[in-house]
Design an enzyme around this catalytic site. Sequence first.
Site, PDB file in Angstrom:
ATOM      1  NE  ARG A 177     -11.547  -9.198  -2.018  1.00  0.00           N
ATOM      2  CZ  ARG A 177     -11.874  -8.226  -2.848  1.00  0.00           C
ATOM      3  NH1 ARG A 177     -12.331  -8.503  -4.057  1.00  0.00           N
ATOM      4  NH2 ARG A 177     -11.777  -6.968  -2.503  1.00  0.00           N
ATOM      5  CE  LYS A 231      -4.000  -1.696   2.658  1.00  0.00           C
ATOM      6  NZ  LYS A 231      -5.067  -1.461   1.697  1.00  0.00           N
TER       7      LYS A 231
HETATM    8  N1  BES Z   1      -8.212  -3.523   4.377  1.00  0.00           N
HETATM    9  C1  BES Z   1      -8.441  -3.061   3.066  1.00  0.00           C
HETATM   10  C2  BES Z   1      -9.736  -2.277   2.906  1.00  0.00           C
HETATM   11  C3  BES Z   1      -9.865  -0.989   3.641  1.00  0.00           C
HETATM   12  C4  BES Z   1      -9.655   0.212   2.993  1.00  0.00           C
HETATM   13  C5  BES Z   1     -10.290  -0.950   4.939  1.00  0.00           C
HETATM   14  C6  BES Z   1      -9.811   1.396   3.646  1.00  0.00           C
HETATM   15  C7  BES Z   1     -10.449   0.239   5.621  1.00  0.00           C
HETATM   16  C8  BES Z   1     -10.215   1.424   4.977  1.00  0.00           C
HETATM   17  C9  BES Z   1      -8.493  -4.241   2.096  1.00  0.00           C
HETATM   18  O1  BES Z   1      -7.773  -5.362   2.440  1.00  0.00           O
HETATM   19  C10 BES Z   1      -7.950  -3.754   0.789  1.00  0.00           C
HETATM   20  O2  BES Z   1      -6.815  -3.410   0.752  1.00  0.00           O
HETATM   21  N2  BES Z   1      -8.809  -3.722  -0.211  1.00  0.00           N
HETATM   22  C11 BES Z   1      -8.431  -3.255  -1.496  1.00  0.00           C
HETATM   23  C12 BES Z   1      -9.053  -4.187  -2.502  1.00  0.00           C
HETATM   24  C13 BES Z   1      -8.547  -4.001  -3.883  1.00  0.00           C
HETATM   25  C14 BES Z   1      -7.111  -4.475  -3.998  1.00  0.00           C
HETATM   26  C15 BES Z   1      -9.430  -4.794  -4.797  1.00  0.00           C
HETATM   27  C16 BES Z   1      -8.996  -1.852  -1.677  1.00  0.00           C
HETATM   28  O3  BES Z   1     -10.082  -1.581  -1.171  1.00  0.00           O
HETATM   29  O4  BES Z   1      -8.321  -1.022  -2.272  1.00  0.00           O
HETATM   30 ZN    ZN Z   2      -5.707  -5.284   1.785  1.00  0.00          ZN
END
Ligand code: BES
Ligand code: ZN
Length: 479
Positions: free
Chosen positions: A329, A255
Amino acid sequence: MKLSYQTEIKGKKVDALITGVYEGLKELDEKEKEALKALGFKGKAGEVAVLPGEAFKGIIYVGLGKKGELKPDTVRLAAAKGIKEAKRRKFKRIVCELLGTDKLKEEAARAVAEGLKLGSYEFNKYKSSEDEQFEVEKVYVAGTPEFKEAFKLGEILGEAANYTRALVNEPGNVITPESLAEEAKKLAKEYGFECTVFDEKKLEKNQMVGILTVGRGSKNPPRFIHIAYKPKKPKKRVVLVGKGVTFDSGGLNIKPEQYMKTMKSDKAGACAVLGIMKAIGELRPDVEVHGLIPTVENMPDGKAYRPDDIIVYRNGKSVEVHSTDAEGRLILADALIYGSELEPDVMIDMATLTGACVVALGNYTSGLFTEDERLAKELLSLSEKSGEKMWRLPLDEDLKEDIKGQYADIQNVGKSRYGGAITAALFLQNFVDGDKVKSWAHLDIAGPAFLSSPWKYYSAGATGQPVRTVTELLLNSNK
Ligand code: BES
Ligand code: ZN
Ligand code: ZN
């Protein structure tokens, strides 16, 4: 902070009184009215003002808004504002009126307790200055015997939510999958729950490939937690599943800085499940409740899983990894397969699953996905009262194409960015066995689980959502 419900408060030595006022200040005498008006206080919802009292150091007035429009959440907010003000002024002992029971009866009594609890919590345990550690010692709540039970329920729910908040707020160097499992065991011991924790060996044995795969990139090994409350004659069986990513760096799909910070909160679903279990342990309804927590740290180490990896789940479905940041997921899938085998009447998962859900609904509302109309209606109506806002989103069949895999059955990310919260929910649906689970709901709590700045009765950080709403759903399925 101790709450004490009193039907007679004479003779108690206190520093301040919290009292509610409706808009227009009609109930007050002229002198009070003038003094409050001079402070700009009109009695609107969320307003607070303090006047010096005769018998007290201060009288804390909290606004209840228009009398005809009183809602439980206004009461909750008023009580929270009152206790925050008491804390700010370092008042140690307080009397608080039962706000709003003239209009809302039990519902208001409960909201007062929740507001006092939620409003007083702050994540300050690591601050060394005494000033920052100040807590109100005691709140005497002045009410009639008829509302005592409702107040107690609110106190339990507020306490459970605060327990969840305290856990979520702990950083990744304190809460790891192992220490989260220890916490679950401690909770189980306290309330007489069953609790099983799967280590890597047991995870292998049970083919929990999602948890093992995501967990491999971290020095902190993954775990699966099963905690269960089994009353003698349960009327229903409910399975709760919570995402327990103790820190989400994104893995190899790392990230960017601004999105990585706050990812200690990616365990909020898991901590909510524990909070609900705590409330259930206090309330002991005739419902069997299973809490399932897949927990990992998502890190990019030499053994980390990678894009293109393919994993095959115990239910036979194969998944191709497109992003290691869509890890939630993958670990929830194992828990949903396991949960299905418990053949529950209802299965509810809660997860900080997608940024897309926050894009869609904003920071303050959870996404609710279910095909069960009755469950949707009930959750939405409870959420309206609890103030834990939820909004229903569709499990749109047409988007299934978006997560169809090229080399495996499904992929863990949609081909398009659009509808990201929905494609994540559709992914999860693949692991819920429709023949074994009567009804399933998914709550994407990515927005409201954790706040970067204070809002309503919440200080910055974890909110404990959706503990109060889901606990109440469980209490209702008692009937
Ligand atoms: N933990 C994150 C989602 C999240 C984002 C939680 C902001 C709380 C605040 C999750 O694991 C994630 O990184 N999701 C990605 C999915 C994408 C790669 C399809 C996202 O939401 O960007
Ligand atoms: Zn994630
Ligand atoms: Zn995540």
